[in-house]
Design a protein around this motif. Structure first.
Motif, PDB file in Angstrom:
ATOM      1  N   PHE A  37     -28.152-124.676  38.645  1.00  0.00           N
ATOM      2  CA  PHE A  37     -29.274-124.873  37.408  1.00  0.00           C
ATOM      3  C   PHE A  37     -28.505-124.336  36.133  1.00  0.00           C
ATOM      4  O   PHE A  37     -28.273-124.942  35.085  1.00  0.00           O
ATOM      5  N   THR A  38     -27.746-123.124  36.357  1.00  0.00           N
ATOM      6  CA  THR A  38     -26.949-122.629  35.112  1.00  0.00           C
ATOM      7  C   THR A  38     -25.796-123.571  34.690  1.00  0.00           C
ATOM      8  O   THR A  38     -25.576-123.744  33.545  1.00  0.00           O
ATOM      9  N   LEU A  39     -25.209-124.081  35.590  1.00  0.00           N
ATOM     10  CA  LEU A  39     -24.260-125.175  35.361  1.00  0.00           C
ATOM     11  C   LEU A  39     -24.614-126.255  34.555  1.00  0.00           C
ATOM     12  O   LEU A  39     -24.172-126.990  33.690  1.00  0.00           O
ATOM     13  N   LEU A  40     -25.647-126.832  35.084  1.00  0.00           N
ATOM     14  CA  LEU A  40     -26.244-128.012  34.604  1.00  0.00           C
ATOM     15  C   LEU A  40     -26.965-127.558  33.337  1.00  0.00           C
ATOM     16  O   LEU A  40     -26.843-128.471  32.376  1.00  0.00           O
ATOM     17  N   LEU A  41     -27.333-126.422  33.047  1.00  0.00           N
ATOM     18  CA  LEU A  41     -28.108-126.278  31.849  1.00  0.00           C
ATOM     19  C   LEU A  41     -26.897-126.083  30.751  1.00  0.00           C
ATOM     20  O   LEU A  41     -27.155-126.697  29.517  1.00  0.00           O
ATOM     21  N   ARG A  42     -26.082-125.579  31.021  1.00  0.00           N
ATOM     22  CA  ARG A  42     -24.831-125.213  30.075  1.00  0.00           C
ATOM     23  C   ARG A  42     -24.172-126.681  29.809  1.00  0.00           C
ATOM     24  O   ARG A  42     -23.987-127.125  28.514  1.00  0.00           O
ATOM     25  N   LEU A  43     -24.081-127.618  30.696  1.00  0.00           N
ATOM     26  CA  LEU A  43     -23.714-129.017  30.576  1.00  0.00           C
ATOM     27  C   LEU A  43     -24.696-129.719  29.596  1.00  0.00           C
ATOM     28  O   LEU A  43     -24.442-130.294  28.634  1.00  0.00           O
ATOM     29  N   GLY A  44     -25.941-129.519  29.734  1.00  0.00           N
ATOM     30  CA  GLY A  44     -27.084-130.171  28.923  1.00  0.00           C
ATOM     31  C   GLY A  44     -27.060-129.576  27.470  1.00  0.00           C
ATOM     32  O   GLY A  44     -27.486-130.222  26.855  1.00  0.00           O
ATOM     33  N   GLN A  45     -26.348-128.380  27.342  1.00  0.00           N
ATOM     34  CA  GLN A  45     -26.586-128.020  26.068  1.00  0.00           C
ATOM     35  C   GLN A  45     -25.276-128.398  25.274  1.00  0.00           C
ATOM     36  O   GLN A  45     -25.293-128.321  23.984  1.00  0.00           O
ATOM     37  N   ALA A  46     -24.510-129.113  25.922  1.00  0.00           N
ATOM     38  CA  ALA A  46     -23.154-129.259  25.197  1.00  0.00           C
ATOM     39  C   ALA A  46     -23.135-130.762  24.485  1.00  0.00           C
ATOM     40  O   ALA A  46     -24.122-131.626  24.596  1.00  0.00           O
ATOM     41  N   MET A  51     -18.724-131.589  29.028  1.00  0.00           N
ATOM     42  CA  MET A  51     -17.617-130.574  28.615  1.00  0.00           C
ATOM     43  C   MET A  51     -16.373-130.615  29.586  1.00  0.00           C
ATOM     44  O   MET A  51     -16.494-131.001  30.678  1.00  0.00           O
ATOM     45  N   ARG A  52     -15.348-130.022  28.943  1.00  0.00           N
ATOM     46  CA  ARG A  52     -14.109-130.173  29.738  1.00  0.00           C
ATOM     47  C   ARG A  52     -14.480-129.016  30.774  1.00  0.00           C
ATOM     48  O   ARG A  52     -15.032-127.973  30.548  1.00  0.00           O
TER      49      ARG A  52
END
Length: 147
Positions: A37-46, A51-52
């Motif tokens: 979830f935290t990985l997906l959340l970070r991508l969702g905020q990019a 993101m690279r």
């Protein structure tokens, strides 16, 4: 035992309890872990939902290989895709798929509910939550905005 060691051990135990709680809810309802979830959340905020991989690793405090391992199952279930850079073949982006965006929205609602349950107990005031957030930031914790 020193006060500082006691505080550190309490923080570690509290973190483990929170991870178990979030993992249980996210896994039971969405088939993902808190780490997913935290990985997906970070991508969702990019910007553009991508993101690279090296930037994603830095943002999450992981190694590049850790991000690659974390992305693999998310790619297999169609939430994330790998996009090569048109100008540099050495660079790869992780990008949310349309399904990943939709599912992330559902996961975020579950995570919001879980967090609200944690902090709505009578022992937690709004001021307590703000104070705790500030103290965790001083320890190096990052919030939803990455700061």
């Amino acid at each position: 035992m020193s006060d500082t060691l006691d505080a550190a051990l309490r923080l570690v135990r509290a973190q483990a309890a929170l991870v178990r709680r979030f993992d249980s809810r996210l896994s039971g309802l969405h088939g993902v872990s808190l780490a997913d979830f935290t990985l997906l959340l970070r991508l969702g905020q990019a910007p553009g939902g991508r993101m690279r991989r090296v930037d994603l690793a830095e943002a999450l405090g992981l190694t590049a290989s850790g991000v690659t391992r974390g992305l693999a199952p998310l790619e297999r279930i169609g939430l994330v895709t790998r996009e090569p850079d048109a100008r540099d073949a050495r660079v790869a982006y992780a990008s949310l798929t349309p399904t990943g965006r939709r599912r992330l929205s559902e996961m975020r609602a579950t995570a919001e509910e879980t967090a609200a349950e944690v902090f709505t107990a009578r022992a937690w005031s709004g001021e307590d939550v703000v104070l705790l957030s500030g103290l965790l930031t001083r320890l190096g914790g990052a919030g939803l905005d990455g700061r």
